[in-house]
Design a protein around this motif. Structure first.
Motif, PDB file in Angstrom:
ATOM      1  N   GLU A  18      56.662  25.075  47.283  1.00 39.15           N
ATOM      2  CA  GLU A  18      56.181  25.662  45.846  1.00 39.15           C
ATOM      3  C   GLU A  18      54.513  25.751  46.928  1.00 39.15           C
ATOM      4  OE1 GLU A  18      56.821  24.325  42.930  1.00 39.15           O
ATOM      5  OE2 GLU A  18      59.009  24.124  44.599  1.00 39.15           O
ATOM      6  N   ARG A  19      54.537  27.115  45.402  1.00 47.91           N
ATOM      7  CA  ARG A  19      53.189  27.486  45.238  1.00 47.91           C
ATOM      8  C   ARG A  19      52.215  26.705  44.344  1.00 47.91           C
ATOM      9  NH1 ARG A  19      55.068  29.468  49.409  1.00 47.91           N
ATOM     10  NH2 ARG A  19      54.328  31.736  49.602  1.00 47.91           N
ATOM     11  N   PRO A  20      50.888  26.538  44.061  1.00 47.51           N
ATOM     12  CA  PRO A  20      50.319  26.052  43.216  1.00 47.51           C
ATOM     13  C   PRO A  20      50.100  27.101  42.368  1.00 47.51           C
ATOM     14  CG  PRO A  20      48.722  26.868  45.051  1.00 47.51           C
ATOM     15  CD  PRO A  20      49.742  26.825  45.589  1.00 47.51           C
ATOM     16  N   ALA A  21      50.031  26.833  41.118  1.00 44.25           N
ATOM     17  CA  ALA A  21      49.465  27.537  39.538  1.00 44.25           C
ATOM     18  C   ALA A  21      48.600  28.287  40.219  1.00 44.25           C
ATOM     19  CB  ALA A  21      49.613  26.769  38.428  1.00 44.25           C
ATOM     20  N   ASP A  22      48.805  29.359  39.348  1.00 39.14           N
ATOM     21  CA  ASP A  22      47.338  30.126  39.182  1.00 39.14           C
ATOM     22  C   ASP A  22      46.959  29.908  38.082  1.00 39.14           C
ATOM     23  OD1 ASP A  22      45.905  32.451  39.699  1.00 39.14           O
ATOM     24  OD2 ASP A  22      46.819  34.234  39.144  1.00 39.14           O
ATOM     25  N   LEU A  23      45.473  28.838  38.268  1.00 42.69           N
ATOM     26  CA  LEU A  23      44.817  28.632  36.909  1.00 42.69           C
ATOM     27  C   LEU A  23      43.645  29.775  36.404  1.00 42.69           C
ATOM     28  CD1 LEU A  23      44.625  25.062  38.785  1.00 42.69           C
ATOM     29  CD2 LEU A  23      46.411  25.651  36.746  1.00 42.69           C
ATOM     30  N   VAL A  24      43.286  30.799  37.461  1.00 40.46           N
ATOM     31  CA  VAL A  24      42.371  31.056  37.194  1.00 40.46           C
ATOM     32  C   VAL A  24      42.987  32.692  36.432  1.00 40.46           C
ATOM     33  CG1 VAL A  24      40.770  32.882  37.921  1.00 40.46           C
ATOM     34  CG2 VAL A  24      41.022  30.192  39.541  1.00 40.46           C
ATOM     35  N   ARG A  25      44.819  33.030  36.900  1.00 33.92           N
ATOM     36  CA  ARG A  25      45.347  33.812  36.265  1.00 33.92           C
ATOM     37  C   ARG A  25      44.443  35.365  36.568  1.00 33.92           C
ATOM     38  NH1 ARG A  25      44.966  30.417  31.927  1.00 33.92           N
ATOM     39  NH2 ARG A  25      47.119  30.137  31.191  1.00 33.92           N
ATOM     40  N   ARG A  26      44.536  35.161  37.869  1.00 36.41           N
ATOM     41  CA  ARG A  26      43.471  36.895  38.354  1.00 36.41           C
ATOM     42  C   ARG A  26      42.555  37.166  37.656  1.00 36.41           C
ATOM     43  NH1 ARG A  26      46.143  35.628  42.319  1.00 36.41           N
ATOM     44  NH2 ARG A  26      46.283  37.852  43.482  1.00 36.41           N
ATOM     45  N   GLN A  27      41.448  36.806  37.373  1.00 36.18           N
ATOM     46  CA  GLN A  27      40.392  36.842  36.781  1.00 36.18           C
ATOM     47  C   GLN A  27      39.321  36.394  38.068  1.00 36.18           C
ATOM     48  OE1 GLN A  27      40.197  38.470  34.384  1.00 36.18           O
ATOM     49  NE2 GLN A  27      42.456  38.803  34.325  1.00 36.18           N
ATOM     50  N   PHE A  28      38.754  36.886  38.691  1.00 29.49           N
ATOM     51  CA  PHE A  28      37.741  36.357  39.592  1.00 29.49           C
ATOM     52  C   PHE A  28      36.459  36.295  39.643  1.00 29.49           C
ATOM     53  CE2 PHE A  28      42.186  37.571  42.222  1.00 29.49           C
ATOM     54  CZ  PHE A  28      42.356  36.509  42.492  1.00 29.49           C
ATOM     55  N   THR A  29      36.071  36.872  38.433  1.00 29.56           N
ATOM     56  CA  THR A  29      34.901  37.242  37.571  1.00 29.56           C
ATOM     57  C   THR A  29      34.527  35.974  37.025  1.00 29.56           C
ATOM     58  OG1 THR A  29      35.477  39.020  36.005  1.00 29.56           O
ATOM     59  CG2 THR A  29      34.975  39.477  37.919  1.00 29.56           C
ATOM     60  N   ALA A  30      33.167  35.330  37.400  1.00 31.76           N
ATOM     61  CA  ALA A  30      32.813  34.480  36.847  1.00 31.76           C
ATOM     62  C   ALA A  30      31.410  34.261  35.457  1.00 31.76           C
ATOM     63  CB  ALA A  30      32.432  32.746  37.815  1.00 31.76           C
ATOM     64  N   PRO A  31      32.042  33.525  34.677  1.00 27.95           N
ATOM     65  CA  PRO A  31      30.350  33.851  34.109  1.00 27.95           C
ATOM     66  C   PRO A  31      29.330  33.261  33.928  1.00 27.95           C
ATOM     67  CG  PRO A  31      32.109  32.516  32.920  1.00 27.95           C
ATOM     68  CD  PRO A  31      32.569  32.756  34.160  1.00 27.95           C
ATOM     69  N   ALA A  32      29.654  32.217  34.773  1.00 28.19           N
ATOM     70  CA  ALA A  32      28.313  32.375  35.525  1.00 28.19           C
ATOM     71  C   ALA A  32      28.217  31.403  36.903  1.00 28.19           C
ATOM     72  CB  ALA A  32      27.791  30.693  34.592  1.00 28.19           C
ATOM     73  N   PRO A  33      26.993  31.272  37.740  1.00 25.26           N
ATOM     74  CA  PRO A  33      27.257  30.718  38.356  1.00 25.26           C
ATOM     75  C   PRO A  33      28.174  28.971  39.286  1.00 25.26           C
ATOM     76  CG  PRO A  33      25.097  31.760  38.851  1.00 25.26           C
ATOM     77  CD  PRO A  33      25.644  31.716  37.009  1.00 25.26           C
ATOM     78  N   ASN A  34      28.529  28.679  39.820  1.00 22.73           N
ATOM     79  CA  ASN A  34      29.307  27.211  39.910  1.00 22.73           C
ATOM     80  C   ASN A  34      31.194  26.837  38.491  1.00 22.73           C
ATOM     81  OD1 ASN A  34      28.155  26.756  42.498  1.00 22.73           O
ATOM     82  ND2 ASN A  34      25.983  25.685  41.201  1.00 22.73           N
ATOM     83  N   CYS A  35      30.688  28.053  37.724  1.00 19.71           N
ATOM     84  CA  CYS A  35      31.617  28.285  36.705  1.00 19.71           C
ATOM     85  C   CYS A  35      33.347  27.792  37.206  1.00 19.71           C
ATOM     86  CB  CYS A  35      31.250  28.764  35.628  1.00 19.71           C
ATOM     87  SG  CYS A  35      30.279  28.529  34.921  1.00 19.71           S
ATOM     88  N   LEU A  36      33.365  29.020  38.660  1.00 22.52           N
ATOM     89  CA  LEU A  36      34.648  28.935  38.935  1.00 22.52           C
ATOM     90  C   LEU A  36      34.652  29.295  40.650  1.00 22.52           C
ATOM     91  CD1 LEU A  36      37.376  29.981  38.645  1.00 22.52           C
ATOM     92  CD2 LEU A  36      36.676  32.724  38.671  1.00 22.52           C
TER      93      LEU A  36
END
Length: 133
Positions: A110-128
């Motif tokens: 089983e693979r964990p769900a992709d909660l980020v949806r392949r969007q690796f850019t964060a709007p601010a520090p410590n958000c992602l």
């Protein structure tokens, strides 16, 4: 192109074919009258010797060993020439097998769900926060 013209000249004639191809009839006739080049003649002789050496050694010799055998027999030829002619005639030596495979991958888990949806850019520090195992 010369071989193509030779195949179809009885049906269509040389000049009509040459009109459709980017070649002058005089070029075709000159190529037919020209003797074979020295390289073509020596390649034919060398190819026969390569086939003979390859066959005598049960088809296991590659270009390096065929080259060495030809030079030992007194037929001086460059290794790159042997490689080129063997490639052209489809001859090759026996290739070594890959080593034993010591690890066998298990079934896909089983693979964990992709909660980020392949969007690796964060709007601010410590958000992602993203991690990989």
């Amino acid at each position: 192109m010369i071989a193509f013209i030779d195949q179809h000249k009885d049906e269509y004639g040389v000049e009509p074919i040459c009109r459709q191809l980017p070649i002058a009839p005089s070029t075709y006739y000159a190529a037919k009258a020209r003797p074979e080049s020295k390289r073509t003649v020596t390649d034919a002789v060398t190819t026969e010797k390569i086939k003979q050496v390859h066959k005598e050694n049960y088809g296991v010799y590659g270009a390096r060993k065929v080259y060495a055998a030809l030079n030992r027999a007194g037929h001086r030829v460059a290794r790159c020439t042997v490689e080129r002619l063997m490639r052209r005639t489809g001859l090759h030596g026996v290739r070594r097998a890959k080593g034993p495979r010591t690890t066998v991958p298990g079934p896909l888990s089983e693979r964990p769900a992709d909660l980020v949806r392949r969007q690796f850019t964060a709007p601010a520090p410590n958000c992602l926060w993203v991690a990989d195992i």
